[in-house]
Scaffold this active site. Structure first.
Site, PDB file in Angstrom:
ATOM      1  N   SER A 144      -9.610  -0.466   7.245  1.00 23.92           N
ATOM      2  CA  SER A 144      -9.096  -0.307   5.878  1.00 23.92           C
ATOM      3  C   SER A 144      -8.405  -1.530   5.286  1.00 23.92           C
ATOM      4  CB  SER A 144      -8.138   0.885   5.813  1.00 23.92           C
ATOM      5  OG  SER A 144      -8.842   2.066   6.043  1.00 23.92           O
ATOM      6  N   SER A 202      -9.667   2.000   3.051  1.00 23.01           N
ATOM      7  CA  SER A 202      -8.829   2.764   2.137  1.00 23.01           C
ATOM      8  C   SER A 202      -7.900   1.881   1.311  1.00 23.01           C
ATOM      9  CB  SER A 202      -7.987   3.758   2.924  1.00 23.01           C
ATOM     10  OG  SER A 202      -7.071   3.074   3.777  1.00 23.01           O
ATOM     11  N   LYS A 237       0.845  -1.204   0.000  1.00 22.92           N
ATOM     12  CA  LYS A 237       0.000   0.000   0.000  1.00 22.92           C
ATOM     13  C   LYS A 237       0.879   1.252   0.000  1.00 22.92           C
ATOM     14  CE  LYS A 237      -3.941   1.830   2.690  1.00 22.92           C
ATOM     15  NZ  LYS A 237      -4.756   1.624   3.908  1.00 22.92           N
TER      16      LYS A 237
END
Lengths: 99, 487
Positions: free
Chosen positions: B175, B151, B76
């Site tokens: 997330s 997210s 990420k």
């Protein structure tokens, strides 16, 4: 809880160093009002005698041995800077000319 | 020949170790897959082809061995990677190349895992749909017109699209788990402090937890064991042995849950979950009972206040953490034409660099922390955090784990919740209590509703991460796997 006004959003934006546009002020004022009215429910439950929790694990200071270790080179530290001059960060002026 | 991108990480690791395939072949297969499909999925913000192949060659040369050596991974974009662009999906960090690696990235490299690239996300990890990325949304491989969760939508979509066998995410309010649920993949939030936050671009420091994402529970556990463990550079890191999550997942695969008590939270029942989500959840409970588990209803009366408490605590910490993005030392600088003051340049830089959700949260946080409102908002929220922790502790005196749907609804179409931020926040209704408490939780695919994946959440006591992996692996064995349509 008090409703949040457009002027209050503008004040908070200034405190936050955010130069928001007029259109954003209108939009955020409505949205933030709904959000703040919803989150105000936290006031319903927590009594005086409830201690606050800031972290789920106890915080401890982290120390290392006082010995020299390699650090970032000057070049690496400046590699992401928006502007540099003579191996230093160049920042916008902070004093007026008459200062 | 076997399509290497369809294999599990455990299977790839075994084939690489036995030299049935090379790490370079495996990495190349995934890079080729990214080249073929990512234009449609948009899971990646940056692909590091050369870096990944170089790491794979080291494994093939015998320089690195280990349980996941040669298995590629996606990371990420909120996790710093030395010399590789890291933006947190924000314009304010466009083009920034960190001069250091996060501790978890160091551990991936030491384990011989080639890093394929950086995955898309909501800007600074603020969002539940990846629609708030400054570089365009990620599309859910199950239906390209729907959100992949947030997210960490990029990491989960990369797994679902077979672009990577493993990925790293971060979980502040759900997330990792929520994108896992809506993409039909597995996502685990370890115990807060069980994985190092050093090198994460901070959103909410008391909540942010990096964790593993995989397509199977065993794969997720393997990655968990590589990335977890004490880090003296993080003052919140827990100096204790990492629970044996891999063994727990292997035990769970055998499908025996005799004597395990599963707590169903009474207060989650009337939450407005979609009927298809609820029926998948209840069918899964029946399957777990057949494996020997016992269902116990428990009451957690303060969970209903978790969402409001979170949306005061997280923005408050964010407003402080994001003060560092001021256009001075790194990233964007706007309006510096010689006529403006430092303060004006900062304001213009932050206006130009931050997107709408980040601005909203900075303003909420500034409000909640300001004089006159601190006690009513932030102080009260921290007290609610205490009450939620007590709810968890009381529940875990009666049951081994708590279970719930991961999300109240399946992946929704793009744009359907962006106009009403509070409706978007409801996506994290079931995941947030765990972050406030600090314990571990995992989402496992448990069925389909209207052709879209549904996630099953398992929450455990702090530092009992192995317990949730055991139940998760048992459920996975009972419900089988779910594969999205061909892209």
């Amino acid at each position: 809880m008090a409703a949040i006004s457009r002027e209050e959003v503008a004040h908070l934006a200034r405190l936050s160093r955010l130069a928001v546009t007029e259109e954003e002020l209108d939009r955020f004022a409505g949205q933030l009002d709904v959000i703040l009215q919803s989150v105000a429910r936290v006031g319903e439950v927590a009594a005086e005698d409830i201690p606050p929790t800031s972290h789920s694990v106890p915080l401890t200071n982290v120390y290392r041995e006082d010995v020299p270790t390699p650090s970032l080179s000057q070049e690496a530290a400046l590699s992401g800077a928006p502007d540099a001059f003579e191996d230093r960060f160049r920042v916008p002026r902070i004093l007026d000319e008459e200062d | 020949m076997t399509d290497l991108t369809r294999l599990s990480a455990a299977s790839l690791a075994s084939k690489i170790a036995s030299k049935e395939v090379s790490a370079v072949e495996v990495t190349t297969a995934h890079l080729d897959r990214i080249a073929a499909v990512d234009e449609r999925v948009h899971a990646f913000l940056h692909v590091d082809r050369e870096g990944a192949l170089e790491a794979a060659r080291k494994v093939d040369n015998g320089e690195i061995t280990g349980p996941l050596a040669g298995v590629p991974i996606a990371v990420k974009d909120v996790v710093t990677t030395k010399g590789v662009p890291t933006t947190a999906a924000s314009k304010i960090l466009e083009g920034w190349k960190p001069p250091y690696d996060a501790t978890i990235v160091e551990r991936l490299k030491q384990a011989g895992m080639p890093i394929l690239g950086k995955t898309n996300m909501d800007e600074f990890a603020m969002g539940s749909s990846t629609e708030y990325s400054a570089y365009g949304a990620t599309n859910n491989p199950w239906d390209l017109g729907r959100i992949p969760g947030g997210s960490g939508g990029g990491s989960s979509a990369a797994l679902a699209a077979f672009e990577a066998p493993l990925a790293i995410g971060t979980d502040t309010g759900g997330s990792i788990r929520q994108p896992g649920a809506v993409t039909g993949t597995v996502g685990a939030k370890p115990t807060y402090g069980g994985t190092s936050r050093y090198g994460l671009i901070a959103f909410s420091s008391s909540l942010d937890t990096p964790g593993p994402c995989g397509r199977t529970v065993e794969d997720t556990a393997l990655l968990h064991s590589v990335m977890a463990g004490y880090d003296p550079r993080d003052s919140t890191s827990i100096n204790a042995p990492v629970p044996d999550v891999v063994r727990a997942a292997q035990i769970g695969k055998n499908g025996d849950l005799s004597g395990v008590k599963l707590g169903v939270v009474k207060e989650f029942a009337g939450d407005g979950s979609e009927p298809g989500v609820l029926s998948s959840f209840h069918e899964s409970l029946e399957k777990l009972v057949k494996l020997g588990a016992e269902i116990v209803e428990v009451s957690c009366p303060h969970f209903q206040y978790a969402l409001p408490a979170y949306y005061l605590i997280a923005p408050s910490e964010a407003s402080s953490n994001l003060a560092r993005f001021d256009g001075v030392r790194y990233g964007l600088r706007a309006g510096d034409d010689g006529s403006r003051s430092l303060e004006e340049v900062m304001s213009l830089t932050r206006e130009a660099g931050f997107g709408p959700e980040v601005k909203r949260r900075i303003i909420i946080g500034t409000y909640a922390l300001s004089s006159g409102y601190y006690d009513a908002y932030y102080g009260q929220a921290q007290k609610v955090r205490t009450l939620i922790t007590r709810d968890f502790q009381s529940a875990f005196e009666k049951v081994d784990v708590l279970v719930s749907p991961t999300t109240p609804f399946v992946a929704f179409p793009f744009g359907s919740r962006t106009s009403d931020p509070y409706q978007m926040y409801l996506a994290d209704l079931f995941t947030i209590p765990t972050n406030l408490y600090g314990g571990p939780a995992i989402s496992v695919p448990c069925g389909l509703s209207e052709g879209l994946p549904v996630g099953f959440q398992i929450m455990a006591p702090t530092m009992a991460d192995d317990r949730m992996y055991r139940v998760a692996a048992a459920l996975e064995s009972a419900v089988g796997s779910f594969t999205p349509p061909e892209l």
